[in-house]
Design a protein around this motif. Structure first.
Motif, PDB file in Angstrom:
ATOM      1  N   ALA A 289       0.823  -1.208   0.000  1.00  0.00           N
ATOM      2  CA  ALA A 289       0.000   0.000   0.000  1.00  0.00           C
ATOM      3  C   ALA A 289       0.858   1.260   0.000  1.00  0.00           C
ATOM      4  CB  ALA A 289      -0.933  -0.002   1.212  1.00  0.00           C
ATOM      5  N   SER A 290       1.948   1.253   0.752  1.00  0.00           N
ATOM      6  CA  SER A 290       2.832   2.427   0.779  1.00  0.00           C
ATOM      7  C   SER A 290       3.527   2.629  -0.559  1.00  0.00           C
ATOM      8  CB  SER A 290       3.867   2.272   1.898  1.00  0.00           C
ATOM      9  OG  SER A 290       4.720   1.156   1.657  1.00  0.00           O
ATOM     10  N   VAL A 291       3.901   1.545  -1.221  1.00  0.00           N
ATOM     11  CA  VAL A 291       4.535   1.664  -2.539  1.00  0.00           C
ATOM     12  C   VAL A 291       3.552   2.232  -3.558  1.00  0.00           C
ATOM     13  CG1 VAL A 291       5.538   0.362  -4.452  1.00  0.00           C
ATOM     14  CG2 VAL A 291       6.242  -0.129  -2.109  1.00  0.00           C
ATOM     15  N   VAL A 292       2.317   1.748  -3.534  1.00  0.00           N
ATOM     16  CA  VAL A 292       1.291   2.265  -4.456  1.00  0.00           C
ATOM     17  C   VAL A 292       1.051   3.748  -4.202  1.00  0.00           C
ATOM     18  CG1 VAL A 292      -1.146   2.127  -5.075  1.00  0.00           C
ATOM     19  CG2 VAL A 292       0.188   0.037  -4.801  1.00  0.00           C
ATOM     20  N   MET A 293       0.977   4.139  -2.933  1.00  0.00           N
ATOM     21  CA  MET A 293       0.753   5.551  -2.619  1.00  0.00           C
ATOM     22  C   MET A 293       1.922   6.407  -3.064  1.00  0.00           C
ATOM     23  SD  MET A 293      -1.571   7.431  -1.563  1.00  0.00           S
ATOM     24  CE  MET A 293      -1.645   9.200  -1.412  1.00  0.00           C
ATOM     25  N   LEU A 294       3.128   5.913  -2.913  1.00  0.00           N
ATOM     26  CA  LEU A 294       4.307   6.653  -3.362  1.00  0.00           C
ATOM     27  C   LEU A 294       4.277   6.849  -4.875  1.00  0.00           C
ATOM     28  CD1 LEU A 294       7.117   7.906  -2.902  1.00  0.00           C
ATOM     29  CD2 LEU A 294       8.067   5.586  -3.092  1.00  0.00           C
ATOM     30  N   ILE A 295       3.945   5.792  -5.614  1.00  0.00           N
ATOM     31  CA  ILE A 295       3.891   5.891  -7.078  1.00  0.00           C
ATOM     32  C   ILE A 295       2.805   6.868  -7.515  1.00  0.00           C
ATOM     33  CG2 ILE A 295       3.416   4.598  -9.187  1.00  0.00           C
ATOM     34  CD1 ILE A 295       4.692   2.163  -7.851  1.00  0.00           C
ATOM     35  N   LEU A 296       1.629   6.805  -6.881  1.00  0.00           N
ATOM     36  CA  LEU A 296       0.549   7.725  -7.236  1.00  0.00           C
ATOM     37  C   LEU A 296       0.930   9.171  -6.944  1.00  0.00           C
ATOM     38  CD1 LEU A 296      -2.609   5.783  -5.978  1.00  0.00           C
ATOM     39  CD2 LEU A 296      -1.859   6.122  -8.334  1.00  0.00           C
ATOM     40  N   THR A 297       1.593   9.399  -5.825  1.00  0.00           N
ATOM     41  CA  THR A 297       2.010  10.754  -5.467  1.00  0.00           C
ATOM     42  C   THR A 297       3.005  11.305  -6.480  1.00  0.00           C
ATOM     43  OG1 THR A 297       1.688  10.244  -3.116  1.00  0.00           O
ATOM     44  CG2 THR A 297       3.013  12.178  -3.658  1.00  0.00           C
ATOM     45  N   ILE A 298       3.967  10.477  -6.878  1.00  0.00           N
ATOM     46  CA  ILE A 298       4.969  10.916  -7.859  1.00  0.00           C
ATOM     47  C   ILE A 298       4.313  11.206  -9.204  1.00  0.00           C
ATOM     48  CG2 ILE A 298       6.999  10.197  -9.160  1.00  0.00           C
ATOM     49  CD1 ILE A 298       7.899   8.634  -6.710  1.00  0.00           C
ATOM     50  N   LEU A 299       3.392  10.333  -9.629  1.00  0.00           N
ATOM     51  CA  LEU A 299       2.741  10.527 -10.924  1.00  0.00           C
ATOM     52  C   LEU A 299       1.899  11.805 -10.944  1.00  0.00           C
ATOM     53  CD1 LEU A 299       1.626   6.884 -11.821  1.00  0.00           C
ATOM     54  CD2 LEU A 299       3.518   8.196 -12.789  1.00  0.00           C
ATOM     55  N   VAL A 300       1.127  12.032  -9.877  1.00  0.00           N
ATOM     56  CA  VAL A 300       0.285  13.226  -9.827  1.00  0.00           C
ATOM     57  C   VAL A 300       1.140  14.489  -9.775  1.00  0.00           C
ATOM     58  CG1 VAL A 300      -1.414  14.470  -8.443  1.00  0.00           C
ATOM     59  CG2 VAL A 300      -1.660  12.011  -8.784  1.00  0.00           C
ATOM     60  N   ALA A 301       2.194  14.474  -8.948  1.00  0.00           N
ATOM     61  CA  ALA A 301       3.066  15.643  -8.863  1.00  0.00           C
ATOM     62  C   ALA A 301       3.759  15.909 -10.195  1.00  0.00           C
ATOM     63  CB  ALA A 301       4.100  15.437  -7.753  1.00  0.00           C
ATOM     64  N   GLN A 302       4.206  14.849 -10.868  1.00  0.00           N
ATOM     65  CA  GLN A 302       4.853  15.014 -12.167  1.00  0.00           C
ATOM     66  C   GLN A 302       3.877  15.554 -13.203  1.00  0.00           C
ATOM     67  OE1 GLN A 302       7.994  14.742 -12.836  1.00  0.00           O
ATOM     68  NE2 GLN A 302       7.896  14.975 -15.056  1.00  0.00           N
ATOM     69  N   LEU A 303       2.632  15.086 -13.166  1.00  0.00           N
ATOM     70  CA  LEU A 303       1.634  15.571 -14.111  1.00  0.00           C
ATOM     71  C   LEU A 303       1.333  17.049 -13.894  1.00  0.00           C
ATOM     72  CD1 LEU A 303      -0.418  14.915 -16.349  1.00  0.00           C
ATOM     73  CD2 LEU A 303      -2.048  14.314 -14.537  1.00  0.00           C
ATOM     74  N   VAL A 304       1.215  17.452 -12.628  1.00  0.00           N
ATOM     75  CA  VAL A 304       0.934  18.861 -12.328  1.00  0.00           C
ATOM     76  C   VAL A 304       2.097  19.740 -12.759  1.00  0.00           C
ATOM     77  CG1 VAL A 304       0.532  20.507 -10.465  1.00  0.00           C
ATOM     78  CG2 VAL A 304      -0.648  18.310 -10.454  1.00  0.00           C
TER      79      VAL A 304
END
Length: 314
Positions: A289-304
């Motif tokens: 769960a922590s790995v998935v959250m880390l990946i989602l955070t990086i993807l959203v921040a990169q997209l923004v």
């Protein structure tokens, strides 16, 4: 012959000195080149030890079933279970709802305070007062809000005496009231973080542009919304990304105030990871769960960042 021998002897005696001097200069240049890296090396090593190693360790754990026995490899089964876990998706939804509302309120309040503060000399002198909430520990803020709203019911008593409500607020039995309490605590504590960044951004802008607009008859609100605010766009985006990343790790308020209730209505992803790992001792599942959250955070921040700073190709 004698002069030749003397000149030869002198040449041989000077050559070692010249070579030693050149070697010293080369070493000195190398030392100067590497000296800045040597200064920051302890900090870099420390950061790698507390960030990179735990991240790799958690990613490794996510492929195992880990409880009290030996590690049992399960491949991607933890990630498959997460995909089918409604509580995990509920925690993601709660994190998004609480985080987006809190972030929007913090940005609006910080911009309003910055608009009135960066020009007023009296407010500038008392600017440190706005930073006081940020100096408290998150756990202390959570205990204060729990005492005021839940345990001692101070706020409910005040509202009843003022005639605004008829009975005590049933915060713990209402999902939206519990979310509102978490949002209120987060807004109160971390709005000063955005405020001080926005004030610094406003004060660093070219004052001649604002003066020219003022001489043309523009009012201060028009100057702020048409000139200052567009110039602040990169600063605002970076500040909001930093706060958004921090909000995804909201744990103290949830742990102390609501415990994820009622009915998992305020359980954030950080509390879900804590509950999975330290209450049910399913460390492999919590790591996934922590790995998935880390990946989602990086993807959203990169997209923004990409949409905000990378110019669109025509």
């Amino acid at each position: 012959m004698i002069r030749a021998s003397l000149s030869g002897a002198g040449a041989t005696s000077v050559a070692p000195g010249l070579s030693a001097g050149r070697q010293f200069k080369r070493r000195n240049k190398r030392l100067k080149a590497w000296f800045p890296y040597l200064l920051v090396a302890p900090a870099v090593i420390y950061l790698l030890l507390i960030t990179l190693y735990p991240g790799i360790y958690a990613a490794t754990q996510s492929f195992y079933a880990i409880k009290f026995g030996p590690w049992r490899p399960v491949g991607f089964q933890n990630y498959i279970n997460l995909w089918n876990d409604y509580q995990f998706w509920g925690a993601l939804r709660n994190t998004f709802i609480i985080g987006s509302i809190s972030l929007a309120l913090q940005c609006a309040i910080a911009l309003a305070l910055a608009f009135f503060a960066y020009r007023d000399p009296w407010v500038q002198g008392w600017r440190i007062v706005f930073l006081i909430p940020m100096l408290f520990m998150p756990s202390a803020v959570a205990f204060i809000y729990k005492l005021f709203f839940l345990d001692a019911r101070v706020i409910s008593d005040i509202l009843i005496r003022l005639g605004l409500i008829d009975s005590i607020l049933a915060i713990q039995s209402s999902t939206w009231l519990s979310r509102g309490l978490l949002i209120l605590a987060d807004v109160w504590q971390w709005t000063p973080f955005l405020f001080i960044i926005f004030v610094a951004a406003l004060q660093s802008q070219d004052q001649e542009v604002e003066e020219a607009a003022r001489l043309d008859g523009a009012s201060w609100p028009a100057i702020f919304f048409n000139i200052s605010l567009p110039l602040m766009k990169p600063v605002i985006i970076v500040a909001l990304i930093l706060r958004a990343i921090d909000i995804t790790t909201m744990f103290a308020n949830v742990f102390i105030v609501t415990k994820g209730g009622p009915a998992f209505g305020t359980e954030t992803i950080s509390y879900f990871i804590y509950r999975t790992g330290f209450k049910f001792f399913n460390f492999g599942y919590a790591s996934a769960a922590s790995v998935v959250m880390l990946i989602l955070t990086i993807l959203v921040a990169q997209l923004v960042v990409k949409r905000a700073f990378v110019p669109a190709r025509g």
